[in-house]
Design an enzyme around this catalytic site. Structure first.
Site, PDB file in Angstrom:
ATOM      1  N   GLU A  98       0.821  -1.203   0.000  1.00 30.66           N
ATOM      2  CA  GLU A  98       0.000   0.000   0.000  1.00 30.66           C
ATOM      3  C   GLU A  98       0.857   1.256   0.000  1.00 30.66           C
ATOM      4  O   GLU A  98       1.760   1.408   0.828  1.00 30.66           O
ATOM      5  CB  GLU A  98      -0.917   0.046   1.224  1.00 30.66           C
ATOM      6  CG  GLU A  98      -1.732   1.325   1.235  1.00 30.66           C
ATOM      7  CD  GLU A  98      -2.449   1.617   2.542  1.00 30.66           C
ATOM      8  OE1 GLU A  98      -2.431   0.766   3.448  1.00 30.66           O
ATOM      9  OE2 GLU A  98      -3.010   2.705   2.643  1.00 30.66           O
ATOM     10  N   ASP A 102       8.070   5.423  15.930  1.00 31.58           N
ATOM     11  CA  ASP A 102       7.932   6.856  15.704  1.00 31.58           C
ATOM     12  C   ASP A 102       8.229   7.558  17.029  1.00 31.58           C
ATOM     13  O   ASP A 102       7.585   7.280  18.033  1.00 31.58           O
ATOM     14  CB  ASP A 102       6.490   7.140  15.239  1.00 31.58           C
ATOM     15  CG  ASP A 102       6.267   8.608  14.939  1.00 31.58           C
ATOM     16  OD1 ASP A 102       7.237   9.390  15.006  1.00 31.58           O
ATOM     17  OD2 ASP A 102       5.118   8.982  14.635  1.00 31.58           O
ATOM     18  N   ASP A 152       8.598  11.320  18.714  1.00 27.96           N
ATOM     19  CA  ASP A 152       8.218  12.680  18.402  1.00 27.96           C
ATOM     20  C   ASP A 152       8.640  13.625  19.517  1.00 27.96           C
ATOM     21  O   ASP A 152       8.341  13.377  20.683  1.00 27.96           O
ATOM     22  CB  ASP A 152       6.697  12.709  18.256  1.00 27.96           C
ATOM     23  CG  ASP A 152       6.262  13.848  17.395  1.00 27.96           C
ATOM     24  OD1 ASP A 152       5.544  13.610  16.434  1.00 27.96           O
ATOM     25  OD2 ASP A 152       6.663  14.985  17.689  1.00 27.96           O
ATOM     26  N   CYS A 162      13.655  24.466  26.423  1.00 25.84           N
ATOM     27  CA  CYS A 162      14.103  25.367  25.364  1.00 25.84           C
ATOM     28  C   CYS A 162      13.006  25.612  24.336  1.00 25.84           C
ATOM     29  O   CYS A 162      12.818  26.725  23.882  1.00 25.84           O
ATOM     30  CB  CYS A 162      15.338  24.782  24.685  1.00 25.84           C
ATOM     31  SG  CYS A 162      15.122  23.071  24.189  1.00 25.84           S
ATOM     32  N   CYS A 163      12.294  24.556  23.975  1.00 23.65           N
ATOM     33  CA  CYS A 163      11.256  24.684  22.958  1.00 23.65           C
ATOM     34  C   CYS A 163      10.026  23.915  23.432  1.00 23.65           C
ATOM     35  O   CYS A 163      10.064  23.212  24.429  1.00 23.65           O
ATOM     36  CB  CYS A 163      11.667  24.053  21.620  1.00 23.65           C
ATOM     37  SG  CYS A 163      13.338  24.337  21.106  1.00 23.65           S
ATOM     38  N   CYS A 199      17.610  20.557  22.545  1.00 15.76           N
ATOM     39  CA  CYS A 199      16.739  19.420  22.833  1.00 15.76           C
ATOM     40  C   CYS A 199      16.917  18.269  21.838  1.00 15.76           C
ATOM     41  O   CYS A 199      16.550  17.139  22.141  1.00 15.76           O
ATOM     42  CB  CYS A 199      15.275  19.838  22.931  1.00 15.76           C
ATOM     43  SG  CYS A 199      14.622  20.726  21.521  1.00 15.76           S
ATOM     44  N   HIS A 214      -0.642   0.244  10.101  1.00 15.13           N
ATOM     45  CA  HIS A 214      -0.356   1.650  10.335  1.00 15.13           C
ATOM     46  C   HIS A 214       0.555   2.185   9.232  1.00 15.13           C
ATOM     47  O   HIS A 214       1.443   1.496   8.763  1.00 15.13           O
ATOM     48  CB  HIS A 214       0.334   1.821  11.682  1.00 15.13           C
ATOM     49  CG  HIS A 214      -0.389   2.781  12.561  1.00 15.13           C
ATOM     50  ND1 HIS A 214      -0.433   4.109  12.291  1.00 15.13           N
ATOM     51  CD2 HIS A 214      -1.095   2.589  13.688  1.00 15.13           C
ATOM     52  CE1 HIS A 214      -1.152   4.709  13.230  1.00 15.13           C
ATOM     53  NE2 HIS A 214      -1.568   3.806  14.085  1.00 15.13           N
ATOM     54  N   LEU A 238       3.347   4.966   7.640  1.00 16.19           N
ATOM     55  CA  LEU A 238       4.440   5.827   8.083  1.00 16.19           C
ATOM     56  C   LEU A 238       5.018   6.522   6.861  1.00 16.19           C
ATOM     57  O   LEU A 238       5.136   5.932   5.790  1.00 16.19           O
ATOM     58  CB  LEU A 238       5.512   4.999   8.799  1.00 16.19           C
ATOM     59  CG  LEU A 238       6.520   5.796   9.624  1.00 16.19           C
ATOM     60  CD1 LEU A 238       5.854   6.482  10.805  1.00 16.19           C
ATOM     61  CD2 LEU A 238       7.637   4.886  10.130  1.00 16.19           C
ATOM     62  N   LYS A 239       5.378   7.775   7.070  1.00 18.25           N
ATOM     63  CA  LYS A 239       5.885   8.584   5.959  1.00 18.25           C
ATOM     64  C   LYS A 239       7.153   7.985   5.366  1.00 18.25           C
ATOM     65  O   LYS A 239       8.054   7.558   6.080  1.00 18.25           O
ATOM     66  CB  LYS A 239       6.163   9.996   6.461  1.00 18.25           C
ATOM     67  CG  LYS A 239       6.681  10.910   5.369  1.00 18.25           C
ATOM     68  CD  LYS A 239       6.494  12.356   5.718  1.00 18.25           C
ATOM     69  CE  LYS A 239       7.159  12.709   7.030  1.00 18.25           C
ATOM     70  NZ  LYS A 239       7.147  14.133   7.262  1.00 18.25           N
ATOM     71  N   HIS A 266       9.102  17.658   4.143  1.00 20.90           N
ATOM     72  CA  HIS A 266       8.095  18.052   5.131  1.00 20.90           C
ATOM     73  C   HIS A 266       7.451  19.360   4.695  1.00 20.90           C
ATOM     74  O   HIS A 266       8.140  20.362   4.494  1.00 20.90           O
ATOM     75  CB  HIS A 266       8.750  18.214   6.505  1.00 20.90           C
ATOM     76  CG  HIS A 266       7.741  18.277   7.607  1.00 20.90           C
ATOM     77  ND1 HIS A 266       6.897  19.356   7.762  1.00 20.90           N
ATOM     78  CD2 HIS A 266       7.423  17.395   8.584  1.00 20.90           C
ATOM     79  CE1 HIS A 266       6.112  19.133   8.808  1.00 20.90           C
ATOM     80  NE2 HIS A 266       6.401  17.948   9.311  1.00 20.90           N
TER      81      HIS A 266
END
Lengths: 446, 536
Positions: A62, A128, A130, A140-141, A150, A340, A342-343, A349
């Site tokens: 797929e 994954d 994130d 920091c972010c 980070c 599932h 996944l990119k 991006h």
């Protein structure tokens, strides 16, 4: 404390062109995207001439495209490399996702509706990670932003996961990919990994899970029992401990002010110990002008207090704090199920314009998300090349991507991941084939 | 399996040579009386239901072991010792037929039978455990001494990490990690280069995996046979029994509530305040919190579109439940996260078009067993909240100090559903005999309780309202200390008068739904039936 939170790409010098544009994407897919490599990878050796090759294999995979305006097309499949390449060039998807290999050609699934014929049969084991899941431990972010303070959290995650996947689970064909903005993806491509059932995937994912936490829970990590599992011990000794003490503690200033050290003290279940330490730090605020970093000094004090404590539960606390702050935080649902998506690697991006390039786990310390080529930079490089070519009219390499900064990532993908993978796929195919031959010969003999 | 109405011709041959635990690899050729076909199955069903309840109460393994052996002893005995084994096998194969028919039934049966098998296996001696391993043709050889020496450090470390005594002479098996997923998931084994090192006292896991996959395949096969032939062949005899047994058991589905008490959206705050169980309240509050953050990104969008759309129409109870169903399904709030989850669920819809996505709301058992990730808000609060937070939350619900201690006591013993039940009782001032098995059940019980309070009825929940309610516990396996479940016995005794007179003694102590099974007038049980066989 003020920390520069502007996203890294804005610090880049050549921001004359915006990072992402649909028109640029056409050029990218036309000249730079490694269609052939993706096809080779997704075929796992089944595109060869060997009699054991399953010619339908690639066609049952797929693909799904996200087009402009968030139009989502799932369950696409292509029977060969040209078909895939043409579809990508024509539709020019903002995002390409890779799904499972199904029992039948995905677009024909309706013909089999209802009797469970259409099921996923193979799928890489994927992970994954994130950065936005780390928001409670980085100062920091937050959210989608990352910076050089980070990002090392991701590096630590890669090290822990990569070692465990290789040493514990015995996998060897592992691809790490920058997700384009604030995280990493991991593709485990060994035959054994691809054939894991959903239940087995969940088991592997759970093996990696130490967070039992809840926002309302006091603790996010809790270790009971007199010892830790060898996997956790190794992760702690080899990666997390030094990363926490040498890297994260100073860079995130985890113990520098009251608001921050309170978060760590909250993880300690003993009231008397924490209040003692808090008093000490509150009063010591001014006197700690020593050259030594205040974070490191306080961490040593804290460790000493916990480890010398008579209470048994407290000694585990040092580990618990380190794990709470540094242990990989997986988006576990992605790993648990075969279907599932996944990119795909080498996508761009849409928000940052950065290419999802592979990361070398052995050199992941050197990886800097801010230096990943963006779509506009790559197109700039192509333009420069045209100019050079027009000027000198000397023979440049036929492949244009080899002259862009994407080159080294594609080379790495081929030499470190694809070639070894295809070699072992070939061996596996030949192995099963000769075993089958032997079996049929034996049965003939009788 | 061959089934004949009466005149049993043979019993199991050589019962003494068979181990006590059957692997149910193939159906025996036995002749079974129709009554036994049904009665054995019901007895086994009570065992399985008891296990399911035990699991949903979050019982610990040692408590489960006790529970299972007790359930088995009480329900599966037979006055004829030779028949015990047959009863086990017959009831298993009958229930296979009953539970093969849909995906949900298969899943439930598979999970309960596997649990049953696991605990029965653990009760066997190590000799007979080895024998069973041989029966399964498990090709494992114990770890050689040299190999053991190479990894003994790690093995003893794992043993210590799970609090097991490690002795040097315990036997280990080296197996592919894929074969022991549950040991891998809980990090109870040492894993190296793709192999898991399984200790002798962990082999249950290996055998259970085999048992499970075997049964799973067998159920799929039985389903095919049932659909293609048995159902029609047996439509006058076994089909009614088989269909009644599972459907009457599972009973009303809280995913499709029938009673439609109208709640308009403006009332939802009030309903949330009075009738939501804690898990729903928590989600609801979190939702409202993030909802107010106008710049809350994807979350705001997703939630508000769901929340506001029905506002013009007025939200019926059904809508509210549908709304919550979705919340449980995919709102793991966290703004970025929601974005992602939401996108995933759309894709999911896409993928399952024509097949319909399953939005069945989670039952308590499912909610309790799901572990929320960092920053997630779903999950059972009784299990996941810290004590401090839980107390605060309960106080906000209006739980007094004394019931609070009782609730906390249950929480400490990991009886999360009992804790929720006690909360219900404290908040509503009425008893809740059925226990809480589903958030939506809590909601509708609460609504019912409040309505009857308005009407002035004395004690609605102990009267007819709940009778026939599927989530009524079978009343087995729970020590009488758990108050709500104790009272149930009395109520049931009242049912005696309504149940089938002929079978009164037999049925009187069973929950009401079983009278359905008892009314076998539909089935021709005349002598003409003798000799008709089914091959299962």
């Amino acid at each position: 404390m003020e920390i520069d939170v502007c996203p890294p790409e804005q610090r880049q010098p050549n921001m004359s062109i915006e990072g992402f544009h649909a028109d640029y994407l056409k050029v990218f897919y036309g000249k730079l995207f490694p269609h052939a490599d993706i096809f080779k990878w997704m075929s796992y050796g089944n595109d060869g001439k060997h009699p054991a090759c399953d010619q339908s294999y690639f066609g049952r995979r797929e693909f799904s495209f996200t087009l402009d305006n968030d139009i989502y097309i799932r369950f696409q499949s292509f029977s060969n490399a040209t078909e895939m390449e043409n579809a990508i060039k024509e539709k020019c998807p903002f995002k390409i996702d890779l799904g499972a290999v199904y029992s039948v050609d995905p677009p024909k699934r309706h013909a089999y509706a209802g009797n469970n014929v259409f099921t996923p049969v193979e799928r890489e084991l994927v992970f994954d990670i994130d950065m936005s899941d780390y928001d409670d431990v980085r100062h920091c972010c937050s959210g989608a932003d990352v910076c050089s303070d980070c990002w090392p959290l991701m590096t630590a995650a890669i090290k822990v996961m990569d070692t465990a996947l290789r040493d514990d689970f015995g996998f060897s064909h592992i691809l790490w990919v920058f997700s384009g903005r604030r995280g990493v993806h991991c593709w485990v491509c060994d035959g054994r990994a691809r054939r894991l059932s959903d239940e087995q995937r969940s088991a592997v994912a759970d093996y990696f899970r130490v967070y039992k936490g809840h926002e309302n829970g006091l603790k996010k990590v809790s270790f009971v029992g007199p010892a830790l599992h060898p996997f956790l011990v190794r992760s702690y000794n080899d990666v997390l401990k030094s990363f926490f003490e040498e890297d994260m503690l100073p860079s995130q200033s985890l113990l520098a002010n009251e608001a921050r050290y309170q978060k760590i003290l909250d993880l300690i279940p003993d009231e008397s110990t924490t209040s003692e330490i808090r008093d000490k730090w509150n009063s010591n605020r001014r006197s700690s002008i020593s050259k030594e970093d205040v974070n490191t000094a306080r961490w040593e004090q804290l460790k000493h207090a916990l480890q010398s404590s008579k209470q048994k539960g407290l000694r585990r606390c040092v580990e618990e704090i380190v794990f709470s702050y540094t242990y990989p935080r997986l988006d576990i649902e992605v790993s648990k199920r075969m279907n599932h998506l996944l990119k795909a690697p080498f996508c761009v991006h849409p928000k940052t314009g950065r290419v999802c390039v592979p990361i070398d786990p052995r050199r992941c310390d050197e990886f800097d998300p801010g230096k990943v080529p963006t779509l506009s930079e790559l197109l700039g490089e192509l333009n420069d090349m045209d100019r050079v070519r027009a000027d000198s009219s000397s023979g440049l390499p036929a492949e244009e991507w080899e002259r862009t900064s994407l080159c080294r990532y594609i080379r790495f993908f081929r030499s470190s991941f694809l070639q070894p993978l295809l070699k072992s796929c070939k061996e596996e195919l030949e192995g099963t084939y000769s075993a089958k031959l032997r079996q049929s010969k034996d049965s003939l003999g009788w | 399996m061959e089934i004949v109405r009466s005149n049993r011709k043979s019993t199991a041959a050589a019962a003494d040579s068979v181990p006590a635990l059957s692997l149910y690899r193939s159906a025996p050729s036995l002749e079974v009386r129709l009554e036994e076909f049904e009665l054995y199955a019901i007895d086994r069903l009570r065992v399985l239901k008891g296990i399911s309840d035990g699991l949903s109460r979050g019982k610990k393994p040692d408590e489960m072991e006790k529970l299972v052996s007790e359930l088995w002893r009480v329900n599966m005995r037979h006055q004829d010792a030779n028949e015990v084994m047959n009863k086990d096998i017959i009831s298993h194969f009958v229930l296979r037929l009953v539970y093969c028919r849909t995906e949900d039934l298969r899943k439930w049966f598979l999970s309960m039978e596997t649990t049953l098998f696991r605990y029965r296996f653990r009760l066997e001696g190590s000799e007979s455990q080895r024998a069973l391993m041989t029966d399964f043709n498990l090709p494992y050889k114990p770890l050689s001494h040299a190999e053991y020496e190479g990894v003994k450090e790690e093995l003893s470390q794992v043993a210590r990490s799970i609090g097991l005594p490690h002795n040097a002479d315990s036997m280990f098996f080296k197996v592919h990690f894929e074969e022991v997923p549950e040991l891998v998931a809980t990090r109870k084994v040492f894993i190296h280069k793709g192999y898991a090192y399984v200790a002798m006292n962990q082999v249950a896991s290996l055998v259970v995996t085999q048992f499970r996959s075997h049964l799973s395949r067998a159920l799929a096969l039985t389903n095919r046979k049932w659909m293609s032939s048995i159902r029609d062949q047996e439509k006058d005899r076994l089909t009614p029994i088989v269909e009644a047994m599972s459907s009457s058991y599972l009973g009303p589905d809280y995913s499709q509530p029938k009673e439609s008490t109208e709640i308009s959206l403006k009332d939802i705050d009030q309903v949330a305040n009075s009738s939501f169980p804690l898990c729903m309240r928590h989600l609801f509050e979190k939702l409202r919190e993030t909802h107010h953050l106008k710049h809350g990104g994807g979350c705001n969008w997703g939630c508000s579109s769901r929340c506001r759309n029905p506002s013009g129409v007025g939200l019926s109870l059904d809508d509210a439940l549908a709304f919550w169903r979705r919340m449980f399904f995919d709102c793991q709030v966290g703004s970025e996260r929601f974005d992602k989850e939401y996108a995933y669920s759309i894709r999911h819809n896409y993928g399952k078009e024509g097949k319909r996505t399953d939005y069945t709301p989670y039952s308590c058992q499912k909610i309790i067993s799901s572990t929320p990730g960092t920053g997630d808000h779903h999950g059972c609060p009784y299990r996941n909240f810290s004590e401090e937070n839980l107390r605060a939350a309960l106080r906000r619900m209006g739980v007094g100090e004394r019931p609070m201690e009782e609730v906390m006591e249950r929480v400490r013993n990991r009886h999360y559903q009992l804790a929720c039940t006690l909360t219900f009782e404290a908040v509503h001032g009425t008893s809740c005999d059925s226990g809480v098995n589903h958030p939506n059940q809590y909601l509708s019980l609460s609504q019912r309780a409040m309505q009857s309070k308005v009407r002035g009825s004395s004690c609605p929940l102990t009267n007819s309202a709940v009778i026939g309610d599927p989530c009524v516990d079978l009343g087995i396996g729970d020590p009488p200390t758990h108050l709500p479940f104790c009272r149930m016995g009395n109520r049931r005794r009242r049912d005696k008068t309504t149940s089938d007179g002929r079978q009164m003694d037999r049925w009187a102590h069973l929950p009401p739904f079983l009278s359905l099974v008892g009314s076998r007038k539909k089935m021709p049980l005349t002598s003409g039936d003798v000799g008709r066989r089914v091959n299962v």
